[in-house]
Design a protein around this motif. Sequence first.
Motif, PDB file in Angstrom:
ATOM      1  N   GLN A 141       0.815  -1.219   0.000  1.00 14.63           N
ATOM      2  CA  GLN A 141       0.000   0.000   0.000  1.00 14.63           C
ATOM      3  C   GLN A 141       0.848   1.269   0.000  1.00 14.63           C
ATOM      4  O   GLN A 141       1.917   1.310   0.610  1.00 14.63           O
ATOM      5  N   ALA A 142       0.335   2.279  -0.675  1.00 10.70           N
ATOM      6  CA  ALA A 142       0.937   3.614  -0.667  1.00 10.70           C
ATOM      7  C   ALA A 142      -0.199   4.639  -0.663  1.00 10.70           C
ATOM      8  O   ALA A 142      -1.309   4.355  -1.126  1.00 10.70           O
ATOM      9  N   THR A 143       0.098   5.794  -0.140  1.00 15.03           N
ATOM     10  CA  THR A 143      -0.846   6.909  -0.141  1.00 15.03           C
ATOM     11  C   THR A 143      -0.367   7.910  -1.186  1.00 15.03           C
ATOM     12  O   THR A 143       0.828   8.211  -1.256  1.00 15.03           O
ATOM     13  N   VAL A 144      -1.299   8.411  -1.970  1.00 19.90           N
ATOM     14  CA  VAL A 144      -0.976   9.415  -2.982  1.00 19.90           C
ATOM     15  C   VAL A 144      -1.693  10.707  -2.593  1.00 19.90           C
ATOM     16  O   VAL A 144      -2.895  10.698  -2.338  1.00 19.90           O
ATOM     17  N   GLN A 145      -0.939  11.792  -2.534  1.00 17.54           N
ATOM     18  CA  GLN A 145      -1.490  13.095  -2.173  1.00 17.54           C
ATOM     19  C   GLN A 145      -1.374  14.041  -3.356  1.00 17.54           C
ATOM     20  O   GLN A 145      -0.316  14.125  -3.979  1.00 17.54           O
ATOM     21  N   PHE A 146      -2.456  14.726  -3.643  1.00 19.09           N
ATOM     22  CA  PHE A 146      -2.486  15.727  -4.700  1.00 19.09           C
ATOM     23  C   PHE A 146      -2.747  17.063  -4.016  1.00 19.09           C
ATOM     24  O   PHE A 146      -3.632  17.176  -3.174  1.00 19.09           O
ATOM     25  N   SER A 147      -1.965  18.076  -4.359  1.00 16.93           N
ATOM     26  CA  SER A 147      -2.139  19.382  -3.724  1.00 16.93           C
ATOM     27  C   SER A 147      -1.826  20.498  -4.706  1.00 16.93           C
ATOM     28  O   SER A 147      -1.196  20.279  -5.732  1.00 16.93           O
ATOM     29  N   GLY A 148      -2.296  21.694  -4.362  1.00 15.90           N
ATOM     30  CA  GLY A 148      -1.993  22.873  -5.162  1.00 15.90           C
ATOM     31  C   GLY A 148      -2.771  22.986  -6.464  1.00 15.90           C
ATOM     32  O   GLY A 148      -2.438  23.819  -7.307  1.00 15.90           O
ATOM     33  N   ALA A 149      -3.822  22.180  -6.649  1.00 11.99           N
ATOM     34  CA  ALA A 149      -4.619  22.257  -7.881  1.00 11.99           C
ATOM     35  C   ALA A 149      -5.504  23.505  -7.849  1.00 11.99           C
ATOM     36  O   ALA A 149      -6.036  23.871  -6.809  1.00 11.99           O
ATOM     37  N   ARG A 150      -5.676  24.130  -8.980  1.00 15.30           N
ATOM     38  CA  ARG A 150      -6.489  25.339  -9.062  1.00 15.30           C
ATOM     39  C   ARG A 150      -7.955  25.033  -9.374  1.00 15.30           C
ATOM     40  O   ARG A 150      -8.798  25.912  -9.287  1.00 15.30           O
ATOM     41  N   LYS A 151      -8.233  23.790  -9.761  1.00 20.41           N
ATOM     42  CA  LYS A 151      -9.608  23.384 -10.086  1.00 20.41           C
ATOM     43  C   LYS A 151     -10.051  22.305  -9.107  1.00 20.41           C
ATOM     44  O   LYS A 151      -9.230  21.664  -8.458  1.00 20.41           O
ATOM     45  N   GLU A 152     -11.353  22.061  -9.039  1.00 17.16           N
ATOM     46  CA  GLU A 152     -11.916  21.099  -8.090  1.00 17.16           C
ATOM     47  C   GLU A 152     -11.907  19.659  -8.586  1.00 17.16           C
ATOM     48  O   GLU A 152     -12.358  18.766  -7.857  1.00 17.16           O
ATOM     49  N   THR A 153     -11.440  19.426  -9.797  1.00 11.35           N
ATOM     50  CA  THR A 153     -11.310  18.060 -10.298  1.00 11.35           C
ATOM     51  C   THR A 153      -9.963  17.908 -10.988  1.00 11.35           C
ATOM     52  O   THR A 153      -9.386  18.892 -11.482  1.00 11.35           O
ATOM     53  N   LEU A 154      -9.486  16.674 -11.013  1.00 10.00           N
ATOM     54  CA  LEU A 154      -8.193  16.383 -11.625  1.00 10.00           C
ATOM     55  C   LEU A 154      -8.242  14.955 -12.127  1.00 10.00           C
ATOM     56  O   LEU A 154      -8.540  14.033 -11.379  1.00 10.00           O
ATOM     57  N   LYS A 155      -7.968  14.781 -13.408  1.00 12.39           N
ATOM     58  CA  LYS A 155      -7.896  13.421 -13.941  1.00 12.39           C
ATOM     59  C   LYS A 155      -6.515  12.858 -13.610  1.00 12.39           C
ATOM     60  O   LYS A 155      -5.506  13.526 -13.795  1.00 12.39           O
ATOM     61  N   VAL A 156      -6.527  11.624 -13.111  1.00 13.59           N
ATOM     62  CA  VAL A 156      -5.315  10.972 -12.641  1.00 13.59           C
ATOM     63  C   VAL A 156      -5.261   9.569 -13.234  1.00 13.59           C
ATOM     64  O   VAL A 156      -6.244   8.838 -13.176  1.00 13.59           O
ATOM     65  N   ALA A 157      -4.122   9.199 -13.802  1.00 10.85           N
ATOM     66  CA  ALA A 157      -3.901   7.817 -14.270  1.00 10.85           C
ATOM     67  C   ALA A 157      -2.753   7.237 -13.489  1.00 10.85           C
ATOM     68  O   ALA A 157      -1.731   7.900 -13.281  1.00 10.85           O
ATOM     69  N   VAL A 158      -2.898   5.987 -13.047  1.00  8.25           N
ATOM     70  CA  VAL A 158      -1.834   5.272 -12.358  1.00  8.25           C
ATOM     71  C   VAL A 158      -1.513   4.065 -13.215  1.00  8.25           C
ATOM     72  O   VAL A 158      -2.357   3.196 -13.435  1.00  8.25           O
ATOM     73  N   LEU A 159      -0.290   4.035 -13.741  1.00  5.07           N
ATOM     74  CA  LEU A 159       0.096   2.993 -14.697  1.00  5.07           C
ATOM     75  C   LEU A 159       1.460   2.415 -14.358  1.00  5.07           C
ATOM     76  O   LEU A 159       2.257   3.050 -13.676  1.00  5.07           O
ATOM     77  N   ALA A 160       1.715   1.229 -14.880  1.00  7.90           N
ATOM     78  CA  ALA A 160       3.071   0.686 -14.872  1.00  7.90           C
ATOM     79  C   ALA A 160       3.786   1.356 -16.037  1.00  7.90           C
ATOM     80  O   ALA A 160       3.214   1.489 -17.123  1.00  7.90           O
ATOM     81  N   PRO A 161       5.016   1.828 -15.852  1.00  8.79           N
ATOM     82  CA  PRO A 161       5.723   2.488 -16.955  1.00  8.79           C
ATOM     83  C   PRO A 161       5.929   1.548 -18.150  1.00  8.79           C
ATOM     84  O   PRO A 161       6.060   0.340 -17.980  1.00  8.79           O
ATOM     85  N   GLU A 162       5.932   2.151 -19.331  1.00 11.21           N
ATOM     86  CA  GLU A 162       6.212   1.385 -20.560  1.00 11.21           C
ATOM     87  C   GLU A 162       7.696   1.300 -20.771  1.00 11.21           C
ATOM     88  O   GLU A 162       8.448   2.168 -20.464  1.00 11.21           O
TER      89      GLU A 162
END
Length: 162
Positions: A141-162
């Motif tokens: 397990q890991a925790t992901v924190q998003f901060s400093g966004a100027r809008k109320e939504t943010l599209k996020v993708a979590v992928l294994a690198p190619e």
Amino acid sequence: MKKVAISLFAILLSTSLAMAEDAGCEAFRWPVTREQALFATAPSTPSGATLAVGAAADLALVPAEKAGFAVPPERAPAEGTFGAVASVAVPPEGTIQISLSGEAWVDVIQDGKAVKSSGYSGVKTCPGIRKSVRFKLAAGQATVQFSGARKETLKVAVLAPE
């Protein structure tokens, strides 16, 4: 004659802008075509949710002071910005790539400590994708924190690198 010249100029300008946008996505250090496809159908997801590796989410953000960060973000969020906390199950390979649709800071927390990124690529001219960050983590397990966004939504993708 003037109308024809103006029309030709408009066509050339729009073609040039489209080419510049495409070139913008090509400026990333690694391909972001998977993110583009995933962002198109990303489901709405509340702050606090679990993000799946191999998927995207349209993450609902809250005012940064109400985000409930596990540790203070590496970059203190500006007043009036938004943030969110999510979790992710890190696969055995350990490296994940987190891509964002807009301006925001991303921190990954494991074992109570922020993990430094192992790679970063950001482009301001790619439609719908602003940055992509890689992290080498331990499986689990890991925790992901998003901060400093100027809008109320943010599209996020979590992928294994190619």
